[in-house]
Design a protein around this motif. Sequence first.
Motif, mmCIF file in Angstrom:
data_model
loop_
_atom_site.group_PDB
_atom_site.id
_atom_site.type_symbol
_atom_site.label_atom_id
_atom_site.label_comp_id
_atom_site.label_asym_id
_atom_site.label_seq_id
_atom_site.Cartn_x
_atom_site.Cartn_y
_atom_site.Cartn_z
ATOM 1 N N THR A 165 0.852 -1.323 -0.119
ATOM 2 C CA THR A 165 0.200 0.081 -0.064
ATOM 3 C C THR A 165 1.021 1.365 0.086
ATOM 4 O OG1 THR A 165 -1.654 -1.197 1.080
ATOM 5 C CG2 THR A 165 -1.672 1.133 1.158
ATOM 6 N N ASN A 166 1.936 1.140 0.640
ATOM 7 C CA ASN A 166 2.798 2.517 0.796
ATOM 8 C C ASN A 166 3.521 2.757 -0.390
ATOM 9 O OD1 ASN A 166 2.347 2.993 3.431
ATOM 10 N ND2 ASN A 166 4.134 1.752 4.222
ATOM 11 N N GLN A 167 3.711 1.654 -1.167
ATOM 12 C CA GLN A 167 4.315 1.688 -2.433
ATOM 13 C C GLN A 167 3.415 2.350 -3.611
ATOM 14 O OE1 GLN A 167 7.786 0.856 -2.757
ATOM 15 N NE2 GLN A 167 7.504 2.251 -4.676
ATOM 16 N N ILE A 168 2.416 1.926 -3.460
ATOM 17 C CA ILE A 168 1.263 2.566 -4.352
ATOM 18 C C ILE A 168 1.035 3.862 -4.089
ATOM 19 C CG2 ILE A 168 -1.145 2.567 -4.928
ATOM 20 C CD1 ILE A 168 -1.308 -0.392 -4.578
ATOM 21 N N VAL A 169 0.797 4.332 -2.847
ATOM 22 C CA VAL A 169 1.066 5.826 -2.295
ATOM 23 C C VAL A 169 2.065 6.472 -2.847
ATOM 24 C CG1 VAL A 169 0.906 7.515 -0.539
ATOM 25 C CG2 VAL A 169 -0.580 5.208 -0.366
ATOM 26 N N ILE A 170 3.407 5.963 -2.758
ATOM 27 C CA ILE A 170 4.491 6.743 -3.195
ATOM 28 C C ILE A 170 4.573 6.760 -4.803
ATOM 29 C CG2 ILE A 170 6.907 6.576 -3.592
ATOM 30 C CD1 ILE A 170 7.069 5.351 -0.748
ATOM 31 N N ASN A 171 4.163 5.751 -5.552
ATOM 32 C CA ASN A 171 4.113 5.901 -7.039
ATOM 33 C C ASN A 171 3.125 6.991 -7.502
ATOM 34 O OD1 ASN A 171 5.973 3.962 -7.019
ATOM 35 N ND2 ASN A 171 4.475 2.253 -7.301
ATOM 36 N N THR A 190 -0.402 19.030 -3.155
ATOM 37 C CA THR A 190 -1.118 18.017 -3.709
ATOM 38 C C THR A 190 -0.761 16.485 -3.452
ATOM 39 O OG1 THR A 190 -1.605 19.549 -5.816
ATOM 40 C CG2 THR A 190 -1.944 17.102 -6.027
ATOM 41 N N MET A 191 0.604 16.406 -3.552
ATOM 42 C CA MET A 191 1.342 15.095 -3.179
ATOM 43 C C MET A 191 1.035 14.701 -1.681
ATOM 44 S SD MET A 191 4.904 15.510 -5.073
ATOM 45 C CE MET A 191 5.619 14.009 -4.634
ATOM 46 N N LYS A 192 1.093 15.885 -0.943
ATOM 47 C CA LYS A 192 0.836 15.580 0.681
ATOM 48 C C LYS A 192 -0.695 15.395 0.767
ATOM 49 C CE LYS A 192 4.718 18.396 2.489
ATOM 50 N NZ LYS A 192 5.159 19.485 3.305
ATOM 51 N N ARG A 193 -1.377 16.076 0.266
ATOM 52 C CA ARG A 193 -2.955 15.668 0.530
ATOM 53 C C ARG A 193 -3.462 14.164 -0.113
ATOM 54 N NH1 ARG A 193 -6.154 20.014 1.314
ATOM 55 N NH2 ARG A 193 -4.842 22.097 1.344
ATOM 56 N N GLY A 223 -4.119 7.788 4.292
ATOM 57 C CA GLY A 223 -3.747 7.499 5.349
ATOM 58 C C GLY A 223 -2.076 7.553 6.040
ATOM 59 N N VAL A 224 -1.247 8.347 4.979
ATOM 60 C CA VAL A 224 0.016 8.285 5.499
ATOM 61 C C VAL A 224 0.232 9.849 5.776
ATOM 62 C CG1 VAL A 224 2.388 8.513 4.746
ATOM 63 C CG2 VAL A 224 0.812 6.442 3.630
ATOM 64 N N ASN A 225 0.318 10.285 6.885
ATOM 65 C CA ASN A 225 0.352 11.756 7.565
ATOM 66 C C ASN A 225 1.452 12.351 7.554
ATOM 67 O OD1 ASN A 225 -2.755 11.605 7.774
ATOM 68 N ND2 ASN A 225 -2.172 10.348 9.708
ATOM 69 N N ASN A 226 2.761 11.334 7.289
ATOM 70 C CA ASN A 226 4.011 12.153 7.596
ATOM 71 C C ASN A 226 4.693 11.761 6.238
ATOM 72 O OD1 ASN A 226 4.218 9.440 7.785
ATOM 73 N ND2 ASN A 226 5.449 9.402 9.671
ATOM 74 N N ILE A 256 8.461 7.547 3.291
ATOM 75 C CA ILE A 256 7.647 7.416 4.333
ATOM 76 C C ILE A 256 8.566 7.060 5.760
ATOM 77 C CG2 ILE A 256 5.595 6.072 5.354
ATOM 78 C CD1 ILE A 256 4.628 5.595 2.515
ATOM 79 N N PRO A 257 8.553 7.984 6.623
ATOM 80 C CA PRO A 257 9.308 7.724 7.887
ATOM 81 C C PRO A 257 8.937 6.388 8.418
ATOM 82 C CG PRO A 257 8.768 10.085 7.811
ATOM 83 C CD PRO A 257 7.850 9.434 6.776
#
Length: 248
Positions: free
Chosen positions: A4-10, A32-35, A41-44, A58-59
């Motif tokens: 999931t994190n990888q999809i968010v980053i991509n 836009t990327m932060k939103r 679900g990734v706030n940081n 993602i830290p």
Amino acid sequence: MIETNQIVINTCLLAGRIMIENGSEMSRAEDTMKRIAMNSGVNNLKIFGTITGIIVSIPNSMDSQVEGINRRAIDLEKVSAVNTFSRRYADKDITLEEFYEKLNTLDEATPSFPFWLQVIGAALVSGPLMTAFSGNMVDLGITTLTGALGYTLFYFVNRILNIKYISEFFASIIIGIIAVFAVRWGWGHSIDDIIIGSVMPLVPGVPLTNAVRDILNGHLVSGPARGIEALLSACAIGFGIAFVFRFL
């Protein structure tokens, strides 16, 4: 979770790259990327963005990635489309996977404005702006035609060489030559007014504006870089006109 994190980053990287490539200021692209990340679900999410590349991580995880930016153009329609998809994703109208697919389609399949429409736009920018700046109605027609011809040369030279500054240089030479001979042959009244209006489609207004906005927003890498890019375009235009005046 890693997938999931990888999809968010991509998705964030693709959205940011499309926006920066097509004329968005850095702060808008990063927002836009932060939103997108927050709505996933990734706030940081951590972002380091320049006009030549974006680093996202993602830290407290092993997920990070770099996206290179190899071209820069002005297509604010694509920037607006990315923001529209982002709002639809925030409203849960589309899933993250659908969002990513729409961005891929936008990046690969969205056509630019046809050449004839770009030429008409350049013509409409040239003549009316010259009249607005100088009040010169006599040269409206020749300035409109010169601006269209100058942009036509810029378009074709840029397609062959893919070096914007050289294309602007040659387009400025043609604009200067047409302006000089138009006045000498009695088709125009003021060389200066014709040139000022005709080079307007070539003036780097968006890069210069974005440079100032990036600097004011604290992006002290991207801002000066964009400022230098705008300065190089201005120099190419100026050198082309000076070349004509030197030899004609």
